[in-house]
Scaffold this motif. Structure first.
Motif, PDB file in Angstrom:
ATOM      1  N   GLN A 178       0.824  -1.220   0.000  1.00 47.15           N
ATOM      2  CA  GLN A 178       0.000   0.000   0.000  1.00 47.15           C
ATOM      3  C   GLN A 178       0.859   1.271   0.000  1.00 47.15           C
ATOM      4  O   GLN A 178       0.425   2.328   0.473  1.00 47.15           O
ATOM      5  CB  GLN A 178      -0.965   0.008   1.192  1.00 47.15           C
ATOM      6  CG  GLN A 178      -2.048  -1.057   1.123  1.00 47.15           C
ATOM      7  CD  GLN A 178      -3.095  -0.760   0.052  1.00 47.15           C
ATOM      8  OE1 GLN A 178      -3.719   0.291   0.063  1.00 47.15           O
ATOM      9  NE2 GLN A 178      -3.293  -1.690  -0.873  1.00 47.15           N
ATOM     10  N   GLN A 200      -4.463   9.355  -8.052  1.00 49.96           N
ATOM     11  CA  GLN A 200      -5.902   9.104  -8.016  1.00 49.96           C
ATOM     12  C   GLN A 200      -6.512   8.801  -9.394  1.00 49.96           C
ATOM     13  O   GLN A 200      -7.329   7.903  -9.522  1.00 49.96           O
ATOM     14  CB  GLN A 200      -6.639  10.280  -7.375  1.00 49.96           C
ATOM     15  CG  GLN A 200      -8.091   9.960  -7.013  1.00 49.96           C
ATOM     16  CD  GLN A 200      -8.214   8.760  -6.096  1.00 49.96           C
ATOM     17  OE1 GLN A 200      -7.581   8.704  -5.043  1.00 49.96           O
ATOM     18  NE2 GLN A 200      -9.010   7.778  -6.494  1.00 49.96           N
ATOM     19  N   ALA A 253      -5.781   5.284 -10.072  1.00 52.50           N
ATOM     20  CA  ALA A 253      -6.550   4.429  -9.161  1.00 52.50           C
ATOM     21  C   ALA A 253      -7.981   4.265  -9.657  1.00 52.50           C
ATOM     22  O   ALA A 253      -8.556   3.169  -9.585  1.00 52.50           O
ATOM     23  CB  ALA A 253      -6.534   5.020  -7.754  1.00 52.50           C
ATOM     24  N   TRP A 287       1.547   3.047  -2.399  1.00 50.52           N
ATOM     25  CA  TRP A 287       0.984   4.041  -3.308  1.00 50.52           C
ATOM     26  C   TRP A 287       0.154   5.078  -2.562  1.00 50.52           C
ATOM     27  O   TRP A 287      -0.058   6.188  -3.075  1.00 50.52           O
ATOM     28  CB  TRP A 287       0.149   3.347  -4.386  1.00 50.52           C
ATOM     29  CG  TRP A 287      -1.192   2.833  -3.942  1.00 50.52           C
ATOM     30  CD1 TRP A 287      -1.473   1.650  -3.343  1.00 50.52           C
ATOM     31  CD2 TRP A 287      -2.446   3.511  -4.086  1.00 50.52           C
ATOM     32  NE1 TRP A 287      -2.814   1.530  -3.090  1.00 50.52           N
ATOM     33  CE2 TRP A 287      -3.429   2.665  -3.550  1.00 50.52           C
ATOM     34  CE3 TRP A 287      -2.831   4.748  -4.611  1.00 50.52           C
ATOM     35  CZ2 TRP A 287      -4.786   3.005  -3.514  1.00 50.52           C
ATOM     36  CZ3 TRP A 287      -4.186   5.094  -4.582  1.00 50.52           C
ATOM     37  CH2 TRP A 287      -5.144   4.232  -4.041  1.00 50.52           C
ATOM     38  N   ARG A 288      -0.285   4.739  -1.367  1.00 50.82           N
ATOM     39  CA  ARG A 288      -1.143   5.666  -0.609  1.00 50.82           C
ATOM     40  C   ARG A 288      -0.413   6.965  -0.274  1.00 50.82           C
ATOM     41  O   ARG A 288      -1.062   8.005  -0.108  1.00 50.82           O
ATOM     42  CB  ARG A 288      -1.622   5.003   0.681  1.00 50.82           C
ATOM     43  CG  ARG A 288      -2.553   3.823   0.469  1.00 50.82           C
ATOM     44  CD  ARG A 288      -3.922   4.262   0.018  1.00 50.82           C
ATOM     45  NE  ARG A 288      -4.847   3.132  -0.111  1.00 50.82           N
ATOM     46  CZ  ARG A 288      -6.087   3.233  -0.586  1.00 50.82           C
ATOM     47  NH1 ARG A 288      -6.552   4.418  -0.968  1.00 50.82           N
ATOM     48  NH2 ARG A 288      -6.859   2.174  -0.678  1.00 50.82           N
ATOM     49  N   GLU A 290      -1.207   9.180  -3.032  1.00 49.03           N
ATOM     50  CA  GLU A 290      -2.592   8.952  -3.469  1.00 49.03           C
ATOM     51  C   GLU A 290      -3.136  10.133  -4.262  1.00 49.03           C
ATOM     52  O   GLU A 290      -3.864   9.959  -5.246  1.00 49.03           O
ATOM     53  CB  GLU A 290      -3.477   8.672  -2.251  1.00 49.03           C
ATOM     54  CG  GLU A 290      -4.878   8.221  -2.615  1.00 49.03           C
ATOM     55  CD  GLU A 290      -5.623   7.642  -1.427  1.00 49.03           C
ATOM     56  OE1 GLU A 290      -6.748   7.150  -1.631  1.00 49.03           O
ATOM     57  OE2 GLU A 290      -5.094   7.682  -0.295  1.00 49.03           O
TER      58      GLU A 290
END
Length: 545
Positions: free
Chosen positions: A519, A529, A532, A521-522, A525
């Protein structure tokens, strides 16, 4: 000198002529050269020209055969010896052969530093950094370019997990040749033992280099590498917005291949070519060896970690990322893998497969085995960890119907970020520098892997990277069982494996398994986005498996 034995200057002129020749004119030039050979088959210069043109067109085996004919007539030609070594090292990845011809070249010029350096480089590619160091130590008195030899020594240390040695040699490079700072900055930034003080000192150096000394960047790749290095430093300092800006800048540096969607040809051709009907009707029989293991997946999907676990088993040995099958796909006619697009169709490729001689695939398997000297290790599983072999699984199934396939999967967003923030090799120039393109490529990859699941006559063992991190023993036991091996606890001791690692994950596999990449990539973010949103359905589908 005999009429048909040209001197080095003539052969070098032929080399330059072929290098300057536009690719689309090479087939006609080759026809002319082959016609001239019919009239004078022992003309060394014409043989050399013909071999170079065949290599330029991707006809590596015929080209090598032609160059060997030229060498047979001119045994002392350093130019032909050097050319054969180059082809084996850079085109067919036959580094043992490259070393053989480089050592022959040394017979005629024992004190040539360039040849010694190339021998060391080939030992590195063979996963023999200790032998490379021996060559470099022996040649150090001959080499005037001390910066370059220390850069190679640093690479040897990196491969052996010697961070202190690597840092020492990189510092020498910077002291000897300040203009080469960019060439080692990204390596220093990624050393695992960098302290916060090291990073804080490195950051302004890189910033100054980018702002004040752009003339020092001899290639676009070096410029991009420095941006990625600065991004790495900022990320470790938790300056995430600043880090992402540098990753963006590195990815915006122009790449040598401008066609960012050429790879889509490959996915289309592969799905239309490798169908259930093809596997049922193809006449050529494959090699019966059951000792080949292929670890595949997207780049940065955990293939190196999985390889390191398996390679510690006493009945398995890793051979790194072998380019054999990716190259064979291109030779077969699959566009979008490497080289110029040729306008080939699935029908063209399928016809070539259907018309393969009865023993054709078996002979291809034999060539793969002999090329990497697998026959010297009977009863041992041989691991080929070329992630891009996910493109070649159809061909692999035809050549090795008893092969074992391990497919590494990773959360799409973490995988995409890792690709974007790392300066990957030329295989990835068509998509890896643009987030939207990475998303499209990932989607096509998922579709192709599902296609292989549906049509391949061999089983694929799937592994989730996140599961390796959460419960490495459970994943390892299941993988070892799927490969038909008895469990060995050494598989869980991957950090102590005395093995060479050549990929961007080299340092990671020598560390304890860590969860910070899950995670990740958070932290970006906001910037990620849009991607995502595009990949939300793939994330959901993978999580629900």
């Amino acid at each position: 000198m005999a009429k048909n034995v040209p001197d080095n200057a003539v052969l070098i002129g032929v080399q330059r002529q072929v290098e300057a020749l536009p690719f689309n004119l090479a087939p006609l030039k080759l026809q002319d050269a082959q016609g001239a050979l019919k009239k004078d088959p022992r003309n060394v210069a014409t043989l050399f020209l013909t071999g170079l043109l065949q290599i330029k067109l991707g006809e590596y085996q015929p080209g090598i055969a032609t160059l060997k004919k030229a060498l047979k007539l001119h045994k002392s030609s350093e130019v032909i010896l050097g050319t054969l070594a180059f082809v084996f090292a850079q085109k067919t990845s036959e580094h043992n052969q490259a070393i053989k011809y480089l050592r022959k070249k040394l017979v005629f010029n024992r004190n040539d530093p360039q040849t010694h350096m190339l021998i060391a480089s080939s030992h590195l590619e063979l996963g023999e950094p200790d032998r490379a160091l021996e060559v470099l130590d022996g040649a150090e008195k001959l080499v005037t370019d001390k910066a370059r030899i220390n850069a190679l020594k640093a690479q040897c240390c990196l491969r052996m997990g010697d961070s202190t040695g690597a840092r020492k040699h990189y510092k020498i490079v910077q002291e000897l040749e300040p203009s080469a700072a960019f060439a080692v900055a990204d390596k220093i930034a990624q050393l695992p033992d960098n302290t916060e003080q090291d990073l804080l000192a490195l950051k302004p150096q890189l910033e100054k280099l980018l702002i004040e000394s752009p003339q020092l960047f001899r290639t676009q790749e070096h410029l991009a590498g420095t941006y990625f290095a600065l991004g790495e430093v900022c990320e470790k300092l938790k300056l995430y917005d600043e880090a992402f800006k540098h990753f963006e800048a590195g990815n915006k540096v122009p790449k040598p291949t401008p066609n960012a969607t050429r790879w889509m040809d490959a996915f289309k051709i592969l799905k239309e070519t490798f169908t259930p009907e093809l596997f049922k009707s193809v006449q050529s029989k494959g090699h019966l060896s059951a000792e080949q293991v292929f670890i595949v997946g997207m780049p940065r999907s955990g293939t190196t970690l999985v390889e390191s676990i398996l390679a510690n088993h006493p009945s398995a040995r890793d051979f790194g990322e072998l380019e054999f099958f990716v190259r064979e796909l291109h030779t077969l006619g699959v566009d979008g893998i490497s080289g110029p697009t040729r306008g080939n169709t699935a029908s063209f490729v399928k016809t070539r497969l259907m018309q393969a001689p009865i023993q054709g695939f078996q002979e291809l398997g034999e060539r793969y085995i002999n090329l990497h000297e697998f026959q010297k290790l009977p009863g041992i599983l041989k691991i080929d960890k070329m992630p891009q072999n996910f493109l070649a699984l159809g061909l692999i199934a035809l050549v090795f119907p008893n092969a074992k396939i391990i497919h590494c999967q990773r959360h799409p967003m973490d995988c995409a970020l890792s690709i974007y923030r790392n300066n990957l090799g030329s295989y990835h120039d068509n998509y890896a520098f643009d987030l939207a393109e990475i998303g499209k490529y990932y989607r096509e990859y998922v579709g192709l892997m599902q296609h292989w699941e549906d049509v391949l006559p061999i089983e694929i063992h799937n592994i989730r990277y996140e599961n390796v991190i959460a419960d490495p023993e459970d994943v390892a036991r299941k993988m070892i069982s799927a490969l038909g091996l008895e469990w060995d606890p050494a598989c869980l001791d991957h950090t102590k494996a005395k093995r060479d690692v050549k990929t961007a994950s080299a340092w990671l596999v020598r560390q304890e398994i860590y969860s910070s990449s899950i995670q990740k990539w958070r932290i970006y973010e906001k910037q990620l986005q849009p991607l995502a949103d595009d990949l939300a359905d793939l994330v959901s589908a993978l999580d629900n498996k």
